[in-house]
Design an enzyme around this catalytic site. Structure first.
Site, mmCIF file in Angstrom:
data_model
loop_
_atom_site.group_PDB
_atom_site.id
_atom_site.type_symbol
_atom_site.label_atom_id
_atom_site.label_comp_id
_atom_site.label_asym_id
_atom_site.label_seq_id
_atom_site.Cartn_x
_atom_site.Cartn_y
_atom_site.Cartn_z
ATOM 1 C CG HIS A 27 31.540 -44.933 -21.639
ATOM 2 N ND1 HIS A 27 30.235 -44.505 -21.662
ATOM 3 C CD2 HIS A 27 31.540 -46.124 -22.273
ATOM 4 C CE1 HIS A 27 29.484 -45.402 -22.281
ATOM 5 N NE2 HIS A 27 30.257 -46.395 -22.677
ATOM 6 C CD GLU A 28 34.431 -47.841 -23.843
ATOM 7 O OE1 GLU A 28 34.079 -48.974 -23.475
ATOM 8 O OE2 GLU A 28 33.754 -47.145 -24.633
ATOM 9 C CG HIS B 153 31.350 -50.735 -20.597
ATOM 10 N ND1 HIS B 153 30.033 -51.049 -20.387
ATOM 11 C CD2 HIS B 153 31.356 -49.814 -21.604
ATOM 12 C CE1 HIS B 153 29.268 -50.339 -21.228
ATOM 13 N NE2 HIS B 153 30.051 -49.578 -21.968
ATOM 14 C CG HIS C 100 28.920 -54.293 -15.316
ATOM 15 N ND1 HIS C 100 27.959 -54.011 -16.257
ATOM 16 C CD2 HIS C 100 28.297 -55.033 -14.372
ATOM 17 C CE1 HIS C 100 26.810 -54.562 -15.887
ATOM 18 N NE2 HIS C 100 26.993 -55.178 -14.750
HETATM 19 ZN ZN ZN Z 1 29.571 -48.204 -23.487
#
Ligand code: ZN
Length: 678
Positions: free
Chosen positions: A465-466, A469, A472
């Site tokens: 998940h991290e 990010h 991105h």
């Molecule tokens: Zn998040």
């Protein structure tokens, strides 16, 4: 605090601006921040005096943000990960200065006029610049630029008070969490806990000069106790400690966040009304994808209607299995046991198969395959803790794209949870360039002796998940820092890349690659992989309604606040729980008092973003499932439409560009196994 490394003489060739962590000395923070702000103010005066603002002018103004990040960014970061009383004091002293500067820019009427002039002159053929200008004009209005006299002054005061109270809210949680310790002399009272945790607890007790075991309240310890401690008394103690942190029910009234919650809600409400919104929820949506409070509430209620029956059945099943009515601190424990019995899968049994170094390797390889890049570890150019690691992301031809630091283990004086932070944003402005740098922060168990850090599968998902990010932030191709990476992205779309990448942590090919026993090297057995995959939808109704409870509570609290009625925190929470929850929390539960997402900052009237973006993420991933999950062409389209564009285009446009249609709820309901059980 000394200045960070200056960009190279030929900045476009070697553009790595590094934050200077080791140079941050608490006693130097305030003079450095004051000096920087003075220089920035001089730069602003120069920017105001321009007669015809053009794109060069715009780029110069962007550099002001970059400079602020360079000095204030490391202080903010270190205060989250290696807090100390002197650093916290320095942080608290500078926060008002930085906040004041931010409000000053937002309320600068001359700059506002220049932006309006520029808007009229920038052609349609420059969509990125137009988006930047639109955002800026919006933020000026949200920042109170059109106010005059006392309301303008009041707006400034509110910003100051909010910044201070939100920071204090987080500090109280950190202090309350760190203050808790459970000391035990009776080994049987710790039955069920995994050996590595007992070893660590014994080591901590020895450090304290105490014969026995000593357990802290860091997130991995809390989760392990709730899922595995056979002693209901120990689970209850932990449940109580965790859910009363920083509250009137907690250990120490000095850290009670209750009054801060009331003040924060009142200030947010007043602030929103000053700039023309009825509520803070409306104010919050001004920068989001969702267009009205009704839309958000309907969205959450729609999901609740579809999942609550499923969640109820799951709780009934769990209750039947336990053979008695379940207390709140029994749910995780029996859920884990039922999972073992029904699926033949124990969470702790998989931990030895998920050694952090191998999981990271697999994750980096995946990103290499999808996005045609390489990720390689390099010596950290600077650091704030021994466990920090540093990596560089390059194109296949060796060009540097960006880099990131990891800080992955739980320890005292570190904020709980996991997050990605942008340390340096990509910028290419008037001949100066910098590549992006990210912080990847988690709270996993530290390695011990010869043993690497071993993760549960849930923690593997968190890491993916991290890292979503981080991709991105790092794969952005936008040259303006305020639109690069996650900057300027509608907050309810910001969880799209992160939740998208989570999906790969459930794929059998991925699990086969990262799952290997850390001692024997044996691969994670095929049947375990299959069971793990099936476990994704196990009790997913309960997980869904829990997130909906948080989201609806946050949103309604900000939407329904009125000065006459006050904040009604416990009442709203109670109403929401009656509407959505199926596990009833005990009356002492004060979960709101440690809800840092919402009262500490970013997710206020925006916690719904997780669910909102999960719809986008599941739907985006469905495109990969159709094409083959490692399909380069699909990944390339995703990178191009979503990751590379950051805030330079509307989130919905980016999604539609990738998917060829509007987002649909179906993929999420299918992914969570709720569709088939409704
Ligand atoms: Zn998040």
């Amino acid at each position: 605090m000394s200045q960070a490394t200056e960009p190279n003489a030929n900045p476009l060739l070697a553009a790595r601006v590094l934050p200077a962590y080791s140079a941050v000395k608490p006693e130097h923070v305030e003079p450095a921040v004051r000096e920087l702000l003075a220089a920035q103010r001089r730069a602003l005066v120069a920017a105001e005096s321009v007669t015809t603002p053009d794109l060069d002018w715009l780029r110069n103004l962007e550099r002001i943000n970059v400079e602020l990040d360079r000095v204030w960014g490391p202080v903010w970061h270190l205060n989250s990960v290696v807090s100390s009383p002197p650093l916290r004091d320095a942080f608290n002293r500078c926060l008002p200065l930085v906040t004041e500067f931010g409000t000053e820019i937002a309320q600068n009427e001359t700059l506002y006029r220049h932006f309006s002039t520029l808007q009229a002159s920038v052609s349609e053929s420059k969509p990125v610049e137009r988006q930047l200008i639109d955002n800026a004009l919006r933020d000026f209005r949200l920042g109170g630029v059109t106010l005059q006299g006392p309301p303008k002054q009041r707006f400034k005061e509110i910003m100051q008070q909010l910044a201070a109270r939100q920071a204090k809210f987080e500090q109280n949680i950190m202090d309350a969490t760190d203050a808790f310790e459970h000391r035990e002399t009776d080994r049987t009272a710790l039955a069920g806990l995994p050996q590595f945790m007992l070893d660590r607890a014994a080591a901590l007790a020895a450090e304290r000069g105490f014969a026995g075991w000593c357990l802290r309240l860091d997130p991995p310890t809390y989760q392990t106790v709730m899922a595995h401690a056979e002693s209901a008394a120990l689970r209850e103690k932990y449940y109580r400690a965790w859910n009363t942190r920083a509250s009137d029910q907690g250990q120490n009234s000095e850290w009670n966040n209750g009054p801060l919650i009331d003040e924060i809600l009142a200030l947010r409400h007043e602030l929103s009304q000053l700039v023309g919104f009825k509520t803070f929820a409306e104010f919050s949506l001004a920068t989001k994808m969702a267009d009205s409070p009704q839309r958000v509430i309907e969205f959450l209620r729609d999901l609740a209607r579809r999942s609550r029956g499923v969640a109820r059945d799951e709780l009934a099943q769990l209750t039947e299995y336990a053979g008695r009515k379940l207390a709140a601190w029994d749910v995780s424990f029996y859920a884990e046991r039922l999972r073992q019995e029904k699926l033949g899968l124990a969470e702790e049994e998989l931990r030895p198969y998920f050694a952090l170094p191998r999981v990271l390797d697999g994750l980096f390889k995946l990103c290499g395959t999808l996005f045609d890049i390489t990720v390689a570890e390099a010596p950290p150019p600077d650091s704030w803790h021994d466990s920090v690691r540093y990596y560089e992301l390059e194109r296949r031809d060796g060009t540097l794209i960006g880099s990131f630091f990891t800080d992955l283990y739980a320890r005292p004086n570190k904020r709980g949870g996991a997050w990605m932070g942008g340390a340096v944003s990509r910028a290419k402005l008037n001949g100066q360039a910098q590549t992006p740098i990210a912080h990847l922060v988690c709270n996993f168990n530290a390695p011990g002796g010869d043993r690497p850090s071993l993760l549960t599968h849930g923690e593997v998902v968190t890491l993916f998940h991290e890292f979503g990010h981080a991709l991105h932030h790092l794969l952005t191709e936008v040259d303006y820092p305020s639109l690069a990476g996650t900057n300027g992205v509608a907050w309810d779309a910001v969880e799209l890349p992160s939740q998208f990448l989570e999906n790969f942590a459930w794929r059998p090919e991925m699990l086969a690659d990262i799952g290997r026993h850390y001692e024997t090297g044996a691969p994670l057995p095929r049947d375990k992989i299959e069971t793990l995959r099936r476990s994704r939808t196990f009790l997913s109704g309960l997980a869904m309604v829990r997130q909906l409870e948080f989201a609806l509570f946050d949103f309604r609290l900000h939407q329904e606040y009125s000065p006459e009625r006050g904040s009604r925190v416990l009442e709203v929470l109670d109403e929401v729980r009656r509407e959505v929850a199926v596990v009833q929390a005990p009356p002492f539960n004060r979960f709101a008092h440690s809800f840092g997402h919402v009262f500490g900052g970013g997710y206020a009237a925006g916690y719904y973003s997780y669910k909102w973006a999960e719809v986008l993420a599941a739907d985006a991933f469905a495109a990969f499932e159709d094409a083959g999950v490692f399909d380069r062409a699909t990944a390339e389209r995703f990178r191009h439409a979503v990751l590379a564009t950051g805030g330079s285009r509307k989130a919905l446009d980016a999604f539609v560009d990738f998917r060829g249609r509007q987002p649909s709820l179906d993929a999420l309901l299918k992914q969570s196994g709720i569709a088939e059980r409704q």
